[in-house]
Scaffold this active site. Structure first.
Site, PDB file in Angstrom:
ATOM      1  N   ASP A 146      -6.962   4.387  -4.668  1.00  0.00           N
ATOM      2  CA  ASP A 146      -7.629   4.246  -3.362  1.00  0.00           C
ATOM      3  C   ASP A 146      -8.238   5.618  -3.095  1.00  0.00           C
ATOM      4  OD1 ASP A 146      -7.844   2.289  -0.906  1.00  0.00           O
ATOM      5  OD2 ASP A 146      -7.302   4.195   0.010  1.00  0.00           O
ATOM      6  N   LYS A 176       0.873  -1.189   0.000  1.00  0.00           N
ATOM      7  CA  LYS A 176       0.000   0.000   0.000  1.00  0.00           C
ATOM      8  C   LYS A 176       0.898   1.224   0.000  1.00  0.00           C
ATOM      9  CE  LYS A 176      -4.440   1.067   0.175  1.00  0.00           C
ATOM     10  NZ  LYS A 176      -5.607   0.318  -0.324  1.00  0.00           N
TER      11      LYS A 176
HETATM   12  P1  NDP Z   1     -13.009   7.733  -2.817  1.00  0.00           P
HETATM   13  O1  NDP Z   1     -11.930   8.719  -2.665  1.00  0.00           O
HETATM   14  O2  NDP Z   1     -13.611   7.519  -4.156  1.00  0.00           O
HETATM   15  O3  NDP Z   1     -14.210   8.047  -1.804  1.00  0.00           O
HETATM   16  C1  NDP Z   1     -13.989   8.092  -0.424  1.00  0.00           C
HETATM   17  C2  NDP Z   1     -15.281   8.453   0.252  1.00  0.00           C
HETATM   18  O4  NDP Z   1     -15.119   8.300   1.662  1.00  0.00           O
HETATM   19  C3  NDP Z   1     -15.703   9.897   0.027  1.00  0.00           C
HETATM   20  O5  NDP Z   1     -17.092   9.974   0.086  1.00  0.00           O
HETATM   21  C4  NDP Z   1     -15.060  10.598   1.213  1.00  0.00           C
HETATM   22  O6  NDP Z   1     -15.675  11.808   1.578  1.00  0.00           O
HETATM   23  C5  NDP Z   1     -15.256   9.595   2.304  1.00  0.00           C
HETATM   24  N1  NDP Z   1     -14.191   9.739   3.323  1.00  0.00           N
HETATM   25  C6  NDP Z   1     -12.862   9.656   3.128  1.00  0.00           C
HETATM   26  N2  NDP Z   1     -12.195   9.891   4.275  1.00  0.00           N
HETATM   27  C7  NDP Z   1     -13.146  10.134   5.198  1.00  0.00           C
HETATM   28  C8  NDP Z   1     -13.114  10.447   6.576  1.00  0.00           C
HETATM   29  N3  NDP Z   1     -11.935  10.548   7.217  1.00  0.00           N
HETATM   30  N4  NDP Z   1     -14.301  10.613   7.220  1.00  0.00           N
HETATM   31  C9  NDP Z   1     -15.487  10.488   6.561  1.00  0.00           C
HETATM   32  N5  NDP Z   1     -15.575  10.206   5.247  1.00  0.00           N
HETATM   33  C10 NDP Z   1     -14.432  10.022   4.589  1.00  0.00           C
HETATM   34  O7  NDP Z   1     -12.407   6.351  -2.227  1.00  0.00           O
HETATM   35  P2  NDP Z   1     -12.889   4.858  -2.476  1.00  0.00           P
HETATM   36  O8  NDP Z   1     -14.353   4.820  -2.631  1.00  0.00           O
HETATM   37  O9  NDP Z   1     -12.028   4.275  -3.518  1.00  0.00           O
HETATM   38  O10 NDP Z   1     -12.459   4.165  -1.091  1.00  0.00           O
HETATM   39  C11 NDP Z   1     -13.335   4.070   0.032  1.00  0.00           C
HETATM   40  C12 NDP Z   1     -12.874   2.950   0.951  1.00  0.00           C
HETATM   41  O11 NDP Z   1     -12.838   1.711   0.217  1.00  0.00           O
HETATM   42  C13 NDP Z   1     -11.467   3.112   1.528  1.00  0.00           C
HETATM   43  O12 NDP Z   1     -11.408   2.526   2.814  1.00  0.00           O
HETATM   44  C14 NDP Z   1     -10.610   2.277   0.573  1.00  0.00           C
HETATM   45  O13 NDP Z   1      -9.398   1.843   1.169  1.00  0.00           O
HETATM   46  C15 NDP Z   1     -11.561   1.114   0.333  1.00  0.00           C
HETATM   47  N6  NDP Z   1     -11.280   0.329  -0.847  1.00  0.00           N
HETATM   48  C16 NDP Z   1     -11.239   0.910  -2.095  1.00  0.00           C
HETATM   49  C17 NDP Z   1     -11.002   0.122  -3.200  1.00  0.00           C
HETATM   50  C18 NDP Z   1     -11.093   0.671  -4.584  1.00  0.00           C
HETATM   51  O14 NDP Z   1     -11.057  -0.136  -5.541  1.00  0.00           O
HETATM   52  N7  NDP Z   1     -11.228   1.974  -4.785  1.00  0.00           N
HETATM   53  C19 NDP Z   1     -10.662  -1.298  -3.081  1.00  0.00           C
HETATM   54  C20 NDP Z   1     -10.824  -1.832  -1.734  1.00  0.00           C
HETATM   55  C21 NDP Z   1     -11.075  -1.021  -0.680  1.00  0.00           C
HETATM   56  P3  NDP Z   1     -15.002  13.217   1.193  1.00  0.00           P
HETATM   57  O15 NDP Z   1     -15.378  13.465  -0.230  1.00  0.00           O
HETATM   58  O16 NDP Z   1     -15.615  14.197   2.148  1.00  0.00           O
HETATM   59  O17 NDP Z   1     -13.527  13.068   1.392  1.00  0.00           O
END
Ligand code: NDP
Length: 451
Positions: free
Chosen positions: A170, A130
Protein backbone atom coordinates in the site's frame (compact mmCIF):
# COMPACT_ATOMS: atom_id res chain seq x y z
CA UNK A 1 -34.68 -2.15 25.36
CA UNK A 2 -33.75 -5.61 24.09
CA UNK A 3 -30.53 -5.56 22.09
CA UNK A 4 -32.38 -7.01 19.09
CA UNK A 5 -34.71 -3.98 18.91
CA UNK A 6 -34.07 -1.85 15.85
CA UNK A 7 -32.04 1.30 16.30
CA UNK A 8 -32.11 3.91 13.56
CA UNK A 9 -29.04 5.12 11.63
CA UNK A 10 -28.36 7.97 14.06
CA UNK A 11 -28.62 5.67 17.07
CA UNK A 12 -26.30 3.17 15.44
CA UNK A 13 -23.73 5.84 14.57
CA UNK A 14 -23.88 7.27 18.11
CA UNK A 15 -22.83 3.83 19.35
CA UNK A 16 -20.01 3.58 16.79
CA UNK A 17 -18.70 7.01 17.84
CA UNK A 18 -18.89 6.13 21.52
CA UNK A 19 -17.05 2.83 21.10
CA UNK A 20 -14.36 4.35 18.83
CA UNK A 21 -13.40 7.69 20.37
CA UNK A 22 -10.74 9.68 18.49
CA UNK A 23 -11.08 7.46 15.40
CA UNK A 24 -12.65 9.86 12.85
CA UNK A 25 -11.57 7.98 9.71
CA UNK A 26 -13.08 4.73 10.97
CA UNK A 27 -16.33 6.45 11.99
CA UNK A 28 -16.49 8.14 8.56
CA UNK A 29 -16.06 4.83 6.70
CA UNK A 30 -18.75 3.11 8.80
CA UNK A 31 -21.14 6.05 8.31
CA UNK A 32 -20.74 5.92 4.52
CA UNK A 33 -21.66 2.24 4.46
CA UNK A 34 -24.37 2.44 7.14
CA UNK A 35 -26.23 5.19 5.24
CA UNK A 36 -26.96 2.70 2.47
CA UNK A 37 -27.22 -0.48 4.49
CA UNK A 38 -29.91 0.80 6.88
CA UNK A 39 -32.17 1.42 3.93
CA UNK A 40 -31.42 -2.01 2.45
CA UNK A 41 -31.94 -3.83 5.80
CA UNK A 42 -35.32 -2.26 6.47
CA UNK A 43 -37.30 -5.40 5.62
CA UNK A 44 -34.58 -7.94 6.45
CA UNK A 45 -35.27 -8.95 10.00
CA UNK A 46 -32.50 -11.54 10.26
CA UNK A 47 -29.73 -8.99 9.63
CA UNK A 48 -31.17 -6.91 12.48
CA UNK A 49 -31.74 -9.70 14.94
CA UNK A 50 -28.27 -11.15 14.28
CA UNK A 51 -26.66 -7.69 14.71
CA UNK A 52 -24.77 -8.19 11.43
CA UNK A 53 -23.78 -4.57 10.76
CA UNK A 54 -22.75 -4.11 14.40
CA UNK A 55 -20.56 -7.21 14.10
CA UNK A 56 -18.94 -6.21 10.78
CA UNK A 57 -18.13 -2.80 12.26
CA UNK A 58 -16.19 -4.44 15.11
CA UNK A 59 -12.85 -5.88 13.87
CA UNK A 60 -12.26 -9.55 14.67
CA UNK A 61 -9.03 -8.34 16.24
CA UNK A 62 -6.57 -5.45 16.26
CA UNK A 63 -2.96 -6.40 16.96
CA UNK A 64 -0.66 -3.56 17.97
CA UNK A 65 3.05 -4.01 18.50
CA UNK A 66 6.39 -2.25 19.02
CA UNK A 67 8.87 -2.14 16.14
CA UNK A 68 12.45 -1.31 17.13
CA UNK A 69 15.16 -0.75 14.56
CA UNK A 70 18.58 0.80 14.34
CA UNK A 71 19.25 3.72 11.97
CA UNK A 72 22.50 4.21 10.03
CA UNK A 73 23.89 6.45 12.78
CA UNK A 74 23.43 3.68 15.36
CA UNK A 75 20.42 5.28 17.08
CA UNK A 76 17.63 3.00 18.33
CA UNK A 77 14.29 4.02 16.86
CA UNK A 78 10.87 2.90 18.05
CA UNK A 79 7.75 2.75 15.87
CA UNK A 80 4.29 1.28 16.30
CA UNK A 81 2.98 -1.48 14.05
CA UNK A 82 -0.55 -2.83 13.63
CA UNK A 83 -2.49 -5.53 11.87
CA UNK A 84 -6.28 -5.12 11.81
CA UNK A 85 -8.11 -8.35 10.98
CA UNK A 86 -11.60 -7.09 10.29
CA UNK A 87 -13.58 -10.03 8.97
CA UNK A 88 -12.79 -13.50 7.56
CA UNK A 89 -16.32 -14.69 6.79
CA UNK A 90 -15.59 -15.38 3.11
CA UNK A 91 -11.84 -16.11 3.11
CA UNK A 92 -8.49 -15.41 4.80
CA UNK A 93 -7.94 -11.79 5.86
CA UNK A 94 -6.44 -9.86 2.96
CA UNK A 95 -5.29 -6.26 2.65
CA UNK A 96 -2.20 -4.12 2.28
CA UNK A 97 0.47 -2.77 4.61
CA UNK A 98 0.98 1.00 4.75
CA UNK A 99 4.13 2.77 5.97
CA UNK A 100 3.41 6.48 6.43
CA UNK A 101 3.69 8.90 9.37
CA UNK A 102 -0.08 9.53 9.20
CA UNK A 103 -0.89 5.88 10.00
CA UNK A 104 -2.98 5.41 13.15
CA UNK A 105 -5.24 2.66 14.44
CA UNK A 106 -8.21 4.65 13.12
CA UNK A 107 -6.78 4.82 9.58
CA UNK A 108 -6.05 1.09 9.53
CA UNK A 109 -9.48 0.19 10.97
CA UNK A 110 -11.18 2.26 8.26
CA UNK A 111 -9.05 0.62 5.57
CA UNK A 112 -9.71 -2.91 6.91
CA UNK A 113 -13.46 -2.20 7.09
CA UNK A 114 -13.54 -0.92 3.49
CA UNK A 115 -11.39 -3.83 2.37
CA UNK A 116 -13.97 -6.31 3.66
CA UNK A 117 -16.60 -5.07 1.18
CA UNK A 118 -14.11 -4.49 -1.65
CA UNK A 119 -12.79 -8.03 -1.43
CA UNK A 120 -16.33 -9.42 -1.40
CA UNK A 121 -17.10 -7.42 -4.58
CA UNK A 122 -14.24 -9.09 -6.49
CA UNK A 123 -16.06 -12.43 -6.23
CA UNK A 124 -12.87 -14.06 -4.88
CA UNK A 125 -12.67 -15.76 -1.47
CA UNK A 126 -10.92 -13.07 0.58
CA UNK A 127 -11.76 -11.52 3.94
CA UNK A 128 -10.76 -7.99 4.95
CA UNK A 129 -7.66 -6.80 6.78
CA UNK A 130 -5.07 -4.01 6.76
CA UNK A 131 -1.83 -3.24 8.53
CA UNK A 132 1.02 -0.82 8.73
CA UNK A 133 3.17 1.48 10.76
CA UNK A 134 3.75 5.16 11.41
CA UNK A 135 7.29 4.61 10.05
CA UNK A 136 8.23 7.26 7.46
CA UNK A 137 10.26 5.72 4.63
CA UNK A 138 11.06 9.15 3.12
CA UNK A 139 14.74 10.04 3.44
CA UNK A 140 15.69 6.61 4.82
CA UNK A 141 18.51 4.58 3.27
CA UNK A 142 17.74 1.20 1.68
CA UNK A 143 19.51 -0.53 4.60
CA UNK A 144 17.36 1.36 7.11
CA UNK A 145 14.21 0.34 5.25
CA UNK A 146 15.42 -3.26 5.17
CA UNK A 147 16.08 -3.28 8.91
CA UNK A 148 12.69 -1.75 9.60
CA UNK A 149 10.87 -4.28 7.38
CA UNK A 150 12.70 -7.17 9.07
CA UNK A 151 11.82 -5.93 12.53
CA UNK A 152 8.19 -5.36 11.50
CA UNK A 153 7.93 -8.93 10.18
CA UNK A 154 9.61 -10.39 13.27
CA UNK A 155 6.38 -9.61 15.11
CA UNK A 156 3.86 -9.79 12.25
CA UNK A 157 4.82 -13.33 11.13
CA UNK A 158 2.97 -14.97 14.03
CA UNK A 159 -0.35 -13.38 12.99
CA UNK A 160 -0.33 -14.18 9.24
CA UNK A 161 -0.29 -17.23 6.96
CA UNK A 162 -1.37 -18.31 3.47
CA UNK A 163 -4.74 -19.51 4.84
CA UNK A 164 -4.93 -17.02 7.73
CA UNK A 165 -4.04 -13.51 6.62
CA UNK A 166 -2.20 -12.47 3.44
CA UNK A 167 -0.86 -8.86 3.46
CA UNK A 168 0.20 -6.89 0.35
CA UNK A 169 1.62 -3.41 -0.41
CA UNK A 170 0.00 0.00 0.00
CA UNK A 171 1.31 3.54 0.47
CA UNK A 172 5.06 3.37 1.15
CA UNK A 173 5.19 -0.39 0.59
CA UNK A 174 6.10 -1.58 -2.91
CA UNK A 175 7.94 -4.57 -4.35
CA UNK A 176 11.19 -3.77 -2.53
CA UNK A 177 9.55 -3.69 0.93
CA UNK A 178 7.51 -6.83 0.18
CA UNK A 179 10.82 -8.52 -0.72
CA UNK A 180 12.44 -7.55 2.59
CA UNK A 181 9.37 -8.71 4.54
CA UNK A 182 9.02 -11.99 2.61
CA UNK A 183 12.73 -12.70 3.10
CA UNK A 184 12.37 -12.27 6.87
CA UNK A 185 9.17 -14.38 7.00
CA UNK A 186 10.94 -17.19 5.17
CA UNK A 187 13.97 -16.90 7.39
CA UNK A 188 11.91 -17.14 10.61
CA UNK A 189 9.45 -19.85 9.53
CA UNK A 190 11.55 -21.79 6.98
CA UNK A 191 8.35 -21.84 4.93
CA UNK A 192 8.10 -20.74 1.28
CA UNK A 193 4.42 -20.02 1.02
CA UNK A 194 2.08 -17.43 -0.51
CA UNK A 195 1.92 -15.40 2.68
CA UNK A 196 2.32 -12.00 0.97
CA UNK A 197 1.20 -10.75 -2.44
CA UNK A 198 2.90 -8.20 -4.66
CA UNK A 199 5.94 -10.47 -4.72
CA UNK A 200 8.65 -10.31 -7.40
CA UNK A 201 8.07 -12.43 -10.51
CA UNK A 202 11.08 -14.65 -9.70
CA UNK A 203 9.74 -15.61 -6.29
CA UNK A 204 6.01 -16.25 -6.60
CA UNK A 205 4.64 -12.91 -7.80
CA UNK A 206 1.99 -12.46 -10.47
CA UNK A 207 2.21 -10.60 -13.75
CA UNK A 208 0.17 -7.34 -13.86
CA UNK A 209 -0.15 -7.06 -10.04
CA UNK A 210 1.81 -3.77 -10.14
CA UNK A 211 -0.44 -2.25 -12.80
CA UNK A 212 -3.73 -3.78 -11.63
CA UNK A 213 -5.13 -1.10 -9.29
CA UNK A 214 -4.60 1.83 -11.66
CA UNK A 215 -5.62 -0.12 -14.77
CA UNK A 216 -8.68 -1.50 -12.96
CA UNK A 217 -9.82 1.98 -11.89
CA UNK A 218 -9.72 3.07 -15.54
CA UNK A 219 -11.54 -0.08 -16.74
CA UNK A 220 -14.24 0.74 -14.20
CA UNK A 221 -14.36 4.33 -15.46
CA UNK A 222 -14.71 3.08 -19.05
CA UNK A 223 -17.55 0.78 -17.94
CA UNK A 224 -19.35 3.73 -16.34
CA UNK A 225 -18.91 5.92 -19.43
CA UNK A 226 -20.20 3.08 -21.63
CA UNK A 227 -23.56 3.24 -19.81
CA UNK A 228 -23.88 6.72 -21.40
CA UNK A 229 -22.59 5.55 -24.79
CA UNK A 230 -19.25 7.34 -24.21
CA UNK A 231 -15.58 6.30 -24.25
CA UNK A 232 -12.34 7.81 -22.93
CA UNK A 233 -11.21 8.81 -26.43
CA UNK A 234 -10.39 12.54 -26.40
CA UNK A 235 -11.42 13.04 -22.75
CA UNK A 236 -9.30 15.15 -20.38
CA UNK A 237 -8.38 13.58 -17.04
CA UNK A 238 -7.23 15.08 -13.75
CA UNK A 239 -5.32 12.63 -11.53
CA UNK A 240 -3.90 13.09 -8.02
CA UNK A 241 -0.92 11.17 -6.65
CA UNK A 242 2.18 10.02 -8.50
CA UNK A 243 2.73 6.61 -6.96
CA UNK A 244 1.78 3.14 -8.09
CA UNK A 245 -1.95 3.71 -8.55
CA UNK A 246 -1.75 7.20 -10.10
CA UNK A 247 0.94 6.41 -12.67
CA UNK A 248 -0.77 3.23 -13.86
CA UNK A 249 -4.16 4.95 -14.02
CA UNK A 250 -2.51 7.65 -16.15
CA UNK A 251 -0.93 5.01 -18.38
CA UNK A 252 -4.25 3.29 -19.09
CA UNK A 253 -6.05 6.60 -19.72
CA UNK A 254 -3.39 7.42 -22.34
CA UNK A 255 -3.71 3.92 -23.87
CA UNK A 256 -7.46 4.43 -24.23
CA UNK A 257 -7.05 7.78 -26.00
CA UNK A 258 -7.52 10.20 -23.10
CA UNK A 259 -5.34 13.19 -22.15
CA UNK A 260 -3.93 13.34 -18.61
CA UNK A 261 -3.45 16.90 -17.34
CA UNK A 262 -2.23 16.55 -13.75
CA UNK A 263 -0.34 14.42 -11.21
CA UNK A 264 0.53 15.34 -7.61
CA UNK A 265 2.25 14.40 -4.38
CA UNK A 266 2.06 15.70 -0.83
CA UNK A 267 3.99 18.82 -1.97
CA UNK A 268 1.47 19.99 -4.59
CA UNK A 269 0.38 19.22 -8.17
CA UNK A 270 1.78 19.67 -11.68
CA UNK A 271 -0.42 20.78 -14.58
CA UNK A 272 0.79 19.87 -18.06
CA UNK A 273 -1.52 21.41 -20.67
CA UNK A 274 0.19 19.37 -23.44
CA UNK A 275 -0.85 16.16 -21.74
CA UNK A 276 1.22 13.69 -19.71
CA UNK A 277 2.28 11.19 -22.37
CA UNK A 278 3.60 7.64 -21.84
CA UNK A 279 7.17 8.98 -22.10
CA UNK A 280 6.45 11.53 -19.36
CA UNK A 281 4.71 8.89 -17.20
CA UNK A 282 7.83 6.71 -17.50
CA UNK A 283 9.90 9.68 -16.36
CA UNK A 284 7.61 10.14 -13.32
CA UNK A 285 7.79 6.44 -12.43
CA UNK A 286 11.60 6.45 -12.49
CA UNK A 287 11.81 9.80 -10.74
CA UNK A 288 9.39 8.97 -7.91
CA UNK A 289 10.09 5.27 -7.45
CA UNK A 290 13.80 4.84 -8.19
CA UNK A 291 15.16 8.33 -7.54
CA UNK A 292 12.66 8.97 -4.68
CA UNK A 293 12.22 12.48 -6.13
CA UNK A 294 9.42 15.05 -5.79
CA UNK A 295 6.77 15.81 -8.41
CA UNK A 296 7.71 19.50 -8.52
CA UNK A 297 10.89 18.54 -10.40
CA UNK A 298 8.64 17.57 -13.37
CA UNK A 299 8.55 21.23 -14.47
CA UNK A 300 12.33 21.31 -14.90
CA UNK A 301 12.13 18.28 -17.21
CA UNK A 302 8.97 19.48 -19.03
CA UNK A 303 9.02 23.32 -18.90
CA UNK A 304 5.54 23.92 -20.34
CA UNK A 305 4.08 22.40 -17.17
CA UNK A 306 3.42 24.41 -14.00
CA UNK A 307 3.78 23.39 -10.35
CA UNK A 308 1.20 24.48 -7.74
CA UNK A 309 2.71 24.12 -4.27
CA UNK A 310 0.48 22.87 -1.45
CA UNK A 311 -2.56 22.53 -3.73
CA UNK A 312 -4.71 19.67 -4.99
CA UNK A 313 -5.58 19.47 -8.72
CA UNK A 314 -9.41 19.56 -8.52
CA UNK A 315 -9.68 23.15 -9.83
CA UNK A 316 -8.33 22.15 -13.26
CA UNK A 317 -11.32 21.74 -15.65
CA UNK A 318 -11.64 18.13 -16.87
CA UNK A 319 -14.03 15.50 -18.21
CA UNK A 320 -13.01 12.81 -15.70
CA UNK A 321 -11.19 12.80 -12.36
CA UNK A 322 -9.25 10.05 -10.58
CA UNK A 323 -8.16 10.71 -6.98
CA UNK A 324 -5.28 8.26 -6.51
CA UNK A 325 -3.24 9.59 -3.53
CA UNK A 326 -4.83 9.19 -0.10
CA UNK A 327 -7.94 9.47 2.10
CA UNK A 328 -9.88 12.74 2.38
CA UNK A 329 -7.93 14.50 -0.38
CA UNK A 330 -11.08 15.63 -2.22
CA UNK A 331 -13.38 17.71 -0.03
CA UNK A 332 -16.94 18.97 -0.48
CA UNK A 333 -15.79 22.25 -2.04
CA UNK A 334 -13.52 20.40 -4.48
CA UNK A 335 -16.44 18.18 -5.52
CA UNK A 336 -18.57 21.28 -6.17
CA UNK A 337 -15.77 22.79 -8.29
CA UNK A 338 -15.38 19.60 -10.33
CA UNK A 339 -19.12 19.41 -11.01
CA UNK A 340 -19.32 23.15 -11.84
CA UNK A 341 -16.43 22.73 -14.30
CA UNK A 342 -18.30 19.98 -16.15
CA UNK A 343 -16.57 16.86 -14.78
CA UNK A 344 -18.79 13.94 -15.78
CA UNK A 345 -17.17 10.97 -14.04
CA UNK A 346 -15.02 10.28 -10.97
CA UNK A 347 -13.30 6.94 -10.38
CA UNK A 348 -11.48 6.59 -7.06
CA UNK A 349 -8.08 4.89 -7.23
CA UNK A 350 -7.30 5.71 -3.59
CA UNK A 351 -9.27 4.50 -0.57
CA UNK A 352 -11.90 6.98 0.69
CA UNK A 353 -10.27 9.98 -1.05
CA UNK A 354 -13.58 11.85 -1.08
CA UNK A 355 -14.95 13.10 2.24
CA UNK A 356 -18.63 12.64 3.15
CA UNK A 357 -19.55 16.14 1.90
CA UNK A 358 -17.93 15.37 -1.43
CA UNK A 359 -19.73 12.02 -1.69
CA UNK A 360 -23.07 13.74 -1.05
CA UNK A 361 -22.21 16.43 -3.66
CA UNK A 362 -21.44 13.85 -6.37
CA UNK A 363 -24.59 11.89 -5.52
CA UNK A 364 -26.77 15.01 -5.61
CA UNK A 365 -25.30 16.03 -8.99
CA UNK A 366 -25.97 12.46 -10.23
CA UNK A 367 -22.64 12.26 -12.03
CA UNK A 368 -20.92 8.90 -12.64
CA UNK A 369 -19.14 8.41 -9.32
CA UNK A 370 -17.36 5.18 -8.32
CA UNK A 371 -16.23 4.67 -4.70
CA UNK A 372 -12.78 3.14 -4.21
CA UNK A 373 -14.16 -0.08 -2.81
CA UNK A 374 -15.53 -0.79 -6.31
CA UNK A 375 -13.16 1.02 -8.66
CA UNK A 376 -9.80 0.25 -7.02
CA UNK A 377 -10.55 -3.43 -6.36
CA UNK A 378 -8.40 -4.51 -9.34
CA UNK A 379 -5.25 -4.60 -7.19
CA UNK A 380 -6.60 -6.93 -4.56
CA UNK A 381 -8.31 -8.98 -7.27
CA UNK A 382 -4.96 -9.72 -8.92
CA UNK A 383 -3.54 -10.35 -5.44
CA UNK A 384 -6.29 -12.98 -5.10
CA UNK A 385 -5.16 -14.45 -8.41
CA UNK A 386 -1.56 -14.41 -7.13
CA UNK A 387 -2.74 -16.49 -4.14
CA UNK A 388 -4.40 -18.99 -6.51
CA UNK A 389 -1.23 -19.26 -8.61
CA UNK A 390 0.86 -19.80 -5.45
CA UNK A 391 -1.48 -22.56 -4.27
CA UNK A 392 -1.31 -24.22 -7.67
CA UNK A 393 2.48 -23.68 -7.88
CA UNK A 394 2.17 -22.21 -11.37
CA UNK A 395 2.06 -18.83 -13.18
CA UNK A 396 -0.60 -17.69 -15.56
CA UNK A 397 0.14 -15.78 -18.76
CA UNK A 398 -0.21 -12.01 -19.01
CA UNK A 399 -3.10 -12.15 -21.52
CA UNK A 400 -5.04 -14.52 -19.26
CA UNK A 401 -4.57 -12.21 -16.28
CA UNK A 402 -5.43 -9.05 -18.25
CA UNK A 403 -8.68 -10.68 -19.33
CA UNK A 404 -9.46 -11.85 -15.78
CA UNK A 405 -8.86 -8.32 -14.45
CA UNK A 406 -11.19 -6.82 -17.07
CA UNK A 407 -13.84 -9.48 -16.34
CA UNK A 408 -13.61 -8.88 -12.59
CA UNK A 409 -13.96 -5.09 -13.01
CA UNK A 410 -16.99 -5.62 -15.30
CA UNK A 411 -18.45 -8.04 -12.74
CA UNK A 412 -18.10 -5.41 -9.99
CA UNK A 413 -19.67 -2.82 -12.28
CA UNK A 414 -22.63 -5.15 -12.89
CA UNK A 415 -23.05 -5.74 -9.13
CA UNK A 416 -23.15 -1.97 -8.59
CA UNK A 417 -25.85 -1.59 -11.25
CA UNK A 418 -27.85 -4.45 -9.72
CA UNK A 419 -28.12 -2.79 -6.32
CA UNK A 420 -27.59 0.85 -7.27
CA UNK A 421 -29.90 1.48 -10.23
CA UNK A 422 -32.12 4.35 -9.10
CA UNK A 423 -34.11 4.57 -12.34
CA UNK A 424 -34.16 7.46 -14.78
CA UNK A 425 -30.68 6.53 -16.01
CA UNK A 426 -28.98 7.22 -12.65
CA UNK A 427 -26.82 4.58 -10.99
CA UNK A 428 -25.80 5.20 -7.40
CA UNK A 429 -22.50 3.29 -7.47
CA UNK A 430 -21.82 3.95 -3.78
CA UNK A 431 -25.07 2.35 -2.77
CA UNK A 432 -24.63 -0.50 -5.27
CA UNK A 433 -21.12 -1.30 -4.02
CA UNK A 434 -22.05 -1.06 -0.36
CA UNK A 435 -25.07 -3.34 -0.66
CA UNK A 436 -23.47 -5.94 -2.96
CA UNK A 437 -20.36 -6.19 -0.75
CA UNK A 438 -22.33 -6.20 2.50
CA UNK A 439 -24.84 -8.84 1.37
CA UNK A 440 -22.17 -11.39 0.50
CA UNK A 441 -20.33 -11.03 3.81
CA UNK A 442 -23.56 -10.80 5.83
CA UNK A 443 -25.02 -13.97 4.34
CA UNK A 444 -21.82 -15.89 5.10
CA UNK A 445 -21.94 -14.60 8.69
CA UNK A 446 -25.55 -15.74 9.04
CA UNK A 447 -24.49 -19.26 8.00
CA UNK A 448 -21.92 -19.42 10.81
CA UNK A 449 -24.30 -18.49 13.64
CA UNK A 450 -23.17 -16.27 16.46
CA UNK A 451 -19.38 -16.53 16.46
P1 NDP B 1 2.29 5.04 -3.28
O1 NDP B 1 3.05 5.06 -2.03
O2 NDP B 1 2.86 4.36 -4.47
O3 NDP B 1 1.90 6.53 -3.74
C1 NDP B 1 1.14 7.36 -2.91
C2 NDP B 1 0.99 8.69 -3.58
O4 NDP B 1 0.05 9.47 -2.84
C3 NDP B 1 2.28 9.50 -3.63
O5 NDP B 1 2.24 10.33 -4.75
C4 NDP B 1 2.18 10.31 -2.34
O6 NDP B 1 2.93 11.50 -2.35
C5 NDP B 1 0.73 10.64 -2.29
N1 NDP B 1 0.30 10.82 -0.88
C6 NDP B 1 0.40 9.93 0.12
N2 NDP B 1 -0.05 10.46 1.28
C7 NDP B 1 -0.42 11.72 0.97
C8 NDP B 1 -0.97 12.78 1.72
N3 NDP B 1 -1.21 12.63 3.03
N4 NDP B 1 -1.26 13.94 1.06
C9 NDP B 1 -1.03 14.07 -0.27
N5 NDP B 1 -0.50 13.10 -1.03
C10 NDP B 1 -0.22 11.94 -0.42
O7 NDP B 1 0.85 4.41 -2.90
P2 NDP B 1 -0.24 3.74 -3.84
O8 NDP B 1 -0.25 4.41 -5.16
O9 NDP B 1 -0.08 2.28 -3.76
O10 NDP B 1 -1.59 4.09 -3.04
C11 NDP B 1 -2.36 5.27 -3.29
C12 NDP B 1 -3.79 5.06 -2.80
O11 NDP B 1 -4.36 3.92 -3.46
C13 NDP B 1 -3.93 4.78 -1.30
O12 NDP B 1 -5.15 5.31 -0.83
C14 NDP B 1 -4.02 3.25 -1.26
O13 NDP B 1 -4.66 2.77 -0.09
C15 NDP B 1 -4.86 3.01 -2.50
N6 NDP B 1 -4.80 1.66 -3.03
C16 NDP B 1 -3.60 1.10 -3.40
C17 NDP B 1 -3.59 -0.17 -3.93
C18 NDP B 1 -2.35 -0.77 -4.49
O14 NDP B 1 -2.44 -1.84 -5.13
N7 NDP B 1 -1.18 -0.17 -4.33
C19 NDP B 1 -4.80 -1.00 -4.00
C20 NDP B 1 -6.02 -0.28 -3.67
C21 NDP B 1 -5.99 0.98 -3.16
P3 NDP B 1 4.33 11.60 -1.56
O15 NDP B 1 5.34 10.97 -2.46
O16 NDP B 1 4.54 13.07 -1.36
O17 NDP B 1 4.15 10.86 -0.27
Amino acid sequence: MAVTDHVDLNGFMEGVKKRNPHQPEFVQAVQEVAEDIFDFMQDKEEYHSQQILRRIAEPDRVVSFRVCWEDDAGNIRVQRGWRVQNNNAIGPYKGGIRFHPSVTESVLKFLAFEQTFKNALTGLPMGGGKGGSNFNPKGKSVREIMRFCQSFMTELYRHIGADIDVPAGDIGVGGREIGFMFGQYKRITNNFTGVLTGKGLEWGGSLIRTEATGYGAVYFLANMLATKGETLEGKTAVISGSGNVATHAAEKIVQLGGKVLTLSDSGGFIHDPDGITQEKIDWVKTHKTHRRGRIEEYVAAFPRATFHAGKTPWGVPCDVALPCATQNELLGEDAKTLVANGCRAVSEGANMPTDLDGVHTFKAAKILYAPGKASNAGGVAVSGLEMSQNSERRSWKEEELQQMLKDIMSGIHNSCIRYGDQGGGYIDYVKGANIAGFKKVADAMLAFGVV
